[in-house]
Design an enzyme around this catalytic site. Structure first.
Site, mmCIF file in Angstrom:
data_model
loop_
_atom_site.group_PDB
_atom_site.id
_atom_site.type_symbol
_atom_site.label_atom_id
_atom_site.label_comp_id
_atom_site.label_asym_id
_atom_site.label_seq_id
_atom_site.Cartn_x
_atom_site.Cartn_y
_atom_site.Cartn_z
ATOM 1 N N TYR A 61 0.859 -1.184 0.000
ATOM 2 C CA TYR A 61 0.000 0.000 0.000
ATOM 3 C C TYR A 61 0.891 1.229 0.000
ATOM 4 O O TYR A 61 1.844 1.303 0.779
ATOM 5 C CB TYR A 61 -0.888 -0.002 1.252
ATOM 6 C CG TYR A 61 -1.789 1.203 1.388
ATOM 7 C CD1 TYR A 61 -2.831 1.412 0.489
ATOM 8 C CD2 TYR A 61 -1.592 2.130 2.413
ATOM 9 C CE1 TYR A 61 -3.664 2.531 0.623
ATOM 10 C CE2 TYR A 61 -2.420 3.235 2.551
ATOM 11 C CZ TYR A 61 -3.451 3.430 1.647
ATOM 12 O OH TYR A 61 -4.272 4.526 1.780
ATOM 13 N N ASP A 74 9.233 2.685 0.125
ATOM 14 C CA ASP A 74 8.169 3.314 0.891
ATOM 15 C C ASP A 74 8.305 2.851 2.335
ATOM 16 O O ASP A 74 7.897 1.754 2.699
ATOM 17 C CB ASP A 74 6.800 2.934 0.307
ATOM 18 C CG ASP A 74 5.661 3.617 1.059
ATOM 19 O OD1 ASP A 74 5.934 4.295 2.068
ATOM 20 O OD2 ASP A 74 4.504 3.460 0.621
ATOM 21 N N LYS A 99 3.997 8.583 9.284
ATOM 22 C CA LYS A 99 3.722 7.932 10.574
ATOM 23 C C LYS A 99 4.704 8.374 11.679
ATOM 24 O O LYS A 99 4.563 9.478 12.171
ATOM 25 C CB LYS A 99 3.646 6.422 10.380
ATOM 26 C CG LYS A 99 2.483 6.105 9.416
ATOM 27 C CD LYS A 99 2.089 4.661 9.275
ATOM 28 C CE LYS A 99 0.796 4.565 8.492
ATOM 29 N NZ LYS A 99 0.848 3.892 7.231
HETATM 30 C C1 LIG Z 1 0.209 4.414 5.868
HETATM 31 C C2 LIG Z 1 0.993 4.208 4.634
HETATM 32 C C3 LIG Z 1 0.927 5.098 3.553
HETATM 33 C C4 LIG Z 1 -0.048 6.245 3.510
HETATM 34 O O1 LIG Z 1 0.205 7.186 4.472
HETATM 35 P P1 LIG Z 1 -0.997 8.196 4.896
HETATM 36 O O2 LIG Z 1 -0.339 9.111 5.873
HETATM 37 O O3 LIG Z 1 -2.073 7.337 5.455
HETATM 38 O O4 LIG Z 1 -1.418 8.894 3.661
HETATM 39 C C5 LIG Z 1 1.790 4.911 2.493
HETATM 40 N N1 LIG Z 1 2.648 3.878 2.483
HETATM 41 C C6 LIG Z 1 2.733 3.005 3.495
HETATM 42 C C7 LIG Z 1 3.734 1.907 3.437
HETATM 43 C C8 LIG Z 1 1.897 3.123 4.596
HETATM 44 O O5 LIG Z 1 1.959 2.215 5.575
#
Ligand SMILES: *Cc1c(COP(=O)(O)O)cnc(C)c1O
Length: 431
Positions: free
Chosen positions: A144, A239, A267
Site C-alpha cells: 500500500y 516506501d 507515521k
Molecule cells: C500508511 C501508509 C501510507 C499512507 O500514508 P498516509 O499518511 O495514510 O497517507 C503509504 N505507504 C505506506 C507503506 C503506509 O503504511
C-alpha cells in the site's frame, strides 16, 4: 461489554461524515463490528467513550512509536503552539527536523516535508517520472502506498499483465502505467524488467510490506530489485512510511543494507501529527520545484506544530541507544507467547515480526506474498479480534493490518495481553 456511547457516536458521525469515518479501516468492517470511539490515550493504553481501557496495538497505525501522549512530544507541541499555528513561510523548525532525519537515514541527502504518506509517495513517483522521463512504475501486490491513483491497482491476471484499476475512479490510462508484481517472486521481477526496461521510471516497494499483514522479503530479494533498477536506470523508491524509524533508527534499509534512490516517510516521523516526507539522492531531489521542473507544493507542509512533534519524537528515539533492541525483545516475547498459546490449542497459524511490527496469520503459512496472506482464516480472525477487544486488547482490526508495539508496552502489558489471548481462545473453543 457495553459500547453504547460508541454506537451512538457512530450513528451521529454517519449523519455528517461519509461512512461515519475519515479513513475506511477505522469502521471495523473487516471484523464486522461497530467502531470503538476513543476519548484519550496514555502510554500503551487507549480509553474509550464508555469507560473501557485497552492495551493498544494499533498505535495510530504505527505513528506512535513512543506510545500515546508522550510527555516530550506534548510539551514540544504546547511550546510551539504559543508561537502560532502556521506561517506559510519557512521556519527553522523544518531544518531542525530535516537535519535529524538525514542523520538517521543516510540514503537521504535532501528531503521535502508533506502532510501525509499519500502525498509523499505520489510526489516521489512524479519526481521519478520527471527525472527519468519514463512513464511506468513497478509496484507489488499487497503493498500500500497511500490512495494516489497510480497505486490503487492490484494484480490482475498474472504477473506481467498490466494492472486493472482497483477502485472506480482510477482510469485505465493510469492503470496501464502501473505494473503490478507478486512480492518475493524473482522471476516475475526479472520478466517485468526485461519486458519494460526502457519505460520503467521507478520500482516502489515497502521493503517490509505491512499492509497485507506483515510480510518479510526473502533473502536477496530487495538486493535483486536494487540491481535491476540500477541496470535499467530506473529509480528504486523504498516506501518506509510504516517501517521508517519503526524497525530501526534508519528503517528497513538499514537492517537490510539496501539503499534506495528515494525514500518516503510518514507515521513515526510526525510523532502523531500529520507529517510525511520524501527524499533521497541530491541530484534527483534537485529536479523538484523551485530548483527544478517537477512541481510539488503544500499549504501546510512543514507546519510548525507538526515539525515540533516530529522533532521531539525523533530526538527521544535518537537519544536512546537501546530502544530498538528493547522493542524487538518485547515483540519477540509477545509473538512467541501468542504462538505458544495457539499451538497448545492446535490452531494453525504463523507469526511474522520485524522490530516492533508483528502479525499473526491464521494459516500454517509461510506467508510470503498477498496470495499466501489471503489464505488466513478471516472468520476466526474476526472472532478472535472481538474476544480480545472484550478483554481489553485493541488489535489491528483486520487480518491484513500489522500490529505495533510501542516503547510504552512493558512486561505488565505483555502479561495481560497473553492472558487475554488465552482466555479469548478458551471462550472461542467453548462456544
Ligand atoms: C500508511 C501508509 C501510507 C499512507 O500514508 P498516509 O499518511 O495514510 O497517507 C503509504 N505507504 C505506506 C507503506 C503506509 O503504511
Amino acid at each position: 461489554m457495553k459500547l453504547e456511547r460508541s454506537i451512538a457516536a457512530f450513528a451521529r458521525a454517519r449523519r455528517v461524515i461519509a461512512g461515519g469515518v475519515n479513513s475506511p479501516v477505522r469502521a471495523l468492517g473487516a471484523v464486522g463490528l461497530s467502531p470503538v470511539f476513543m476519548k484519550s490515550g496514555s502510554g500503551a493504553i487507549l480509553y474509550d467513550l464508555d469507560g473501557h481501557e485497552y492495551i493498544d496495538y494499533v498505535m495510530s497505525w504505527g505513528a506512535l512509536l513512543l506510545g500515546h501522549a508522550n510527555p516530550a512530544v506534548t510539551r514540544a507541541v504546547a511550546n510551539a503552539l504559543t508561537r502560532g499555528t502556521s506561517f506559510g513561510t519557512p521556519t527553522e523548525a523544518e531544518s531542525e527536523l530535516a537535519e535529524l532525519v538525514l542523520s538517521m537515514v543516510p540514503s537521504i541527502a535532501r528531503l521535502r516535508f508533506v502532510s501525509s504518506g499519500t502525498e509523499a509517495t505520489a510526489a516521489a513517483v512524479r519526481l521519478a517520472r520527471g527525472f527519468t522521463q519514463r512513464p511506468k512504475i513497478v509496484k507489488f501486490a499487497g503493498c500500500y502506498h497511500g490512495h494516489g491513483d497510480s497505486f490503487l491497482i492490484a494484480a490482475g491476471s498474472g504477473a506481467l499483465t498490466h494492472g486493472v484499476p482497483d477502485s472506480p475512479g482510477v482510469t485505465e490510462g493510469t492503470a496501464r502505467d502501473t505494473i503490478v508484481l507478486p512480492f518475493n517472486d524473482v522471476s516475475a521481477l526479472e520478466g517485468a524488467f526485461e519486458m519494460h526496461a526502457g519505460s520503467i521510471a521507478a520500482a516502489i516497494v515497502e521493503p517490509y510490506p505491512g499492509n497485507m499483514g506483515l510480510v518479510l522479503p526473502n533473502p536477496g530479494y530487495l538486493q535483486r530489485i536494487r540491481a535491476l533498477c540500477t541496470q535499467t536506470g530506473a529509480l528504486l523508491i523504498f516506501d518506509e512510511v510504516m517501517s521508517g524509524f519503526r524497525v530501526a533508527r534508519g528503517g528497513a534499509q538499514e537492517r537490510e543494507g539496501v539503499l534506495p534512490d528515494l525514500t518516503t516517510l510518514g507515521k513515526v516521523i510526525g510523532g502523531g501529527l500529520p507529517v510525511g516526507a520524501f527524499g533521497g539522492r541530491a541530484d534527483v531531489m534537485a529536479h523538484l520545484s523551485p530548483e527544478g521542473p517537477v512541481y510539488q507544493a503544500g499549504t501546510l507542509s512543514g507546519n510548525p506544530l507538526a515539525m515540533a512533534a516530529g522533532h521531539a519524537a525523533l530526538s527521544v528515539i535518537a537519544a536512546d541507544p537501546t530502544l530498538y533492541d528493547r522493542l524487538e525483545e518485547t515483540t519477540r516475547h509477545l509473538t512467541e507467547g501468542l504462538s505458544e498459546i495457539l499451538r497448545a490449542r492446535g490452531i494453525p497459524h504463523c507469526c511474522t515480526r520485524a522490530g516492533s511490527m508483528f502479525s499473526v496469520f491464521f494459516t500454517p503459512g509461510p506467508v510470503t506474498d498477498l496470495e499466501s496472506a489471503r489464505e488466513s482464516d478471516r472468520q476466526l480472525f474476526a472472532k478472535y479480534f472481538a474476544a480480545m477487544l472484550d478483554r481489553g486488547v485493541y488489535l489491528a482490526p483486520s487480518p491484513f493490518e500489522t500490529n505495533f508495539v510501542s516503547a510504552s508496552h512493558g512486561p505488565h502489558e505483555l502479561e495481560r495481553t497473553l492472558a487475554a489471548a488465552e482466555a479469548s481462545l478458551a471462550a472461542l473453543a467453548a462456544a
